[in-house]
Design an enzyme around this catalytic site. Sequence first.
Site, PDB file in Angstrom:
ATOM      1  N   CYS A 154       0.220 -13.117 -11.229  1.00 26.92           N
ATOM      2  CA  CYS A 154      -1.209 -12.845 -11.072  1.00 26.92           C
ATOM      3  C   CYS A 154      -1.663 -12.881  -9.610  1.00 26.92           C
ATOM      4  O   CYS A 154      -1.435 -11.942  -8.865  1.00 26.92           O
ATOM      5  CB  CYS A 154      -1.994 -13.830 -11.934  1.00 26.92           C
ATOM      6  N   GLU A 195       0.599 -14.142 -18.419  1.00 26.73           N
ATOM      7  CA  GLU A 195       0.419 -15.484 -17.875  1.00 26.73           C
ATOM      8  C   GLU A 195      -0.279 -16.389 -18.886  1.00 26.73           C
ATOM      9  O   GLU A 195      -1.300 -16.012 -19.487  1.00 26.73           O
ATOM     10  CB  GLU A 195      -0.417 -15.402 -16.591  1.00 26.73           C
ATOM     11  N   LYS A 215       4.409 -20.583 -10.235  1.00 25.64           N
ATOM     12  CA  LYS A 215       3.414 -19.856  -9.442  1.00 25.64           C
ATOM     13  C   LYS A 215       3.149 -20.574  -8.125  1.00 25.64           C
ATOM     14  O   LYS A 215       2.826 -21.761  -8.094  1.00 25.64           O
ATOM     15  CB  LYS A 215       2.119 -19.731 -10.251  1.00 25.64           C
TER      16      LYS A 215
END
Length: 268
Positions: free
Chosen positions: A158, A41, A123
Amino acid sequence: MRLAGVQLEVEGGAVAENVDRALDRVAAAADEGADLVVLPELFDVGYFAFDSYGRAAESLAGDRLARFAAAADDHDVAVLAGTVVEDLSASAADGIDVPAESGLANAAVLFDADGERRLVYRKRHLFGYGSEETDRMVPGERTPVTEVAGVTVGVTTCYDLRFPEQFRAMVDAGVECVLVPSAWPYPRIEHWRTLGRARAIENLAYVAAVNGSGEFGDDALCGRSAVYDPWGTALASVGDDPGVVAATVDPERVAAVREEFPALRDRR
């Protein structure tokens, strides 16, 4: 499919250096026989380099990602360019579908071995605990899947690991392997290990959790990237230093495990 997750050393704000380092690792992994290379990321700017987000932001059709598309084509390897900071208005100007007319997004881009953009994932769950991500980023809306080297793959990022319903939606879309580029920090090491394994176990799918390595002032990434098989067994893992997790992802094994232990059929 041979997957290589690159636990890259990331320097906060050092975009040019981080990108060059990542491209070197893509080439090396391809030389080692990888079919798909996964980067962490915000590998280009560093997750905790919040003040550098605006300077690093580009369109998904910009020059920086074009270098990864070219590397994928040159080395005949698919590349998940971790995530990068996307300038949504610039992407929109380039004809790319975006969730908002302006702002920044934490965007993962998957290129196939011909350098074609196959998947964009922004995300969805932005992290606000000790982080400025929620203040600086626009959340994504979709969780697409695509095929790479005969395997149906999806992407989350994440903090998304904490939201199992997102993984269920990908299973319903046929996913066999979930790629999770991350910037997971200390001290939550056990959460990182447990959540990646749990998502593999409950979805009977491969999970490649690829973290970064490096320090950002008071914050440090915990590394410990791993690839889990559909039983939740770690096929490859590393510590907190830069390294590579390499494993074979076999869709026939996914099918066999789901047939042997048909938990997905028992959902209500």
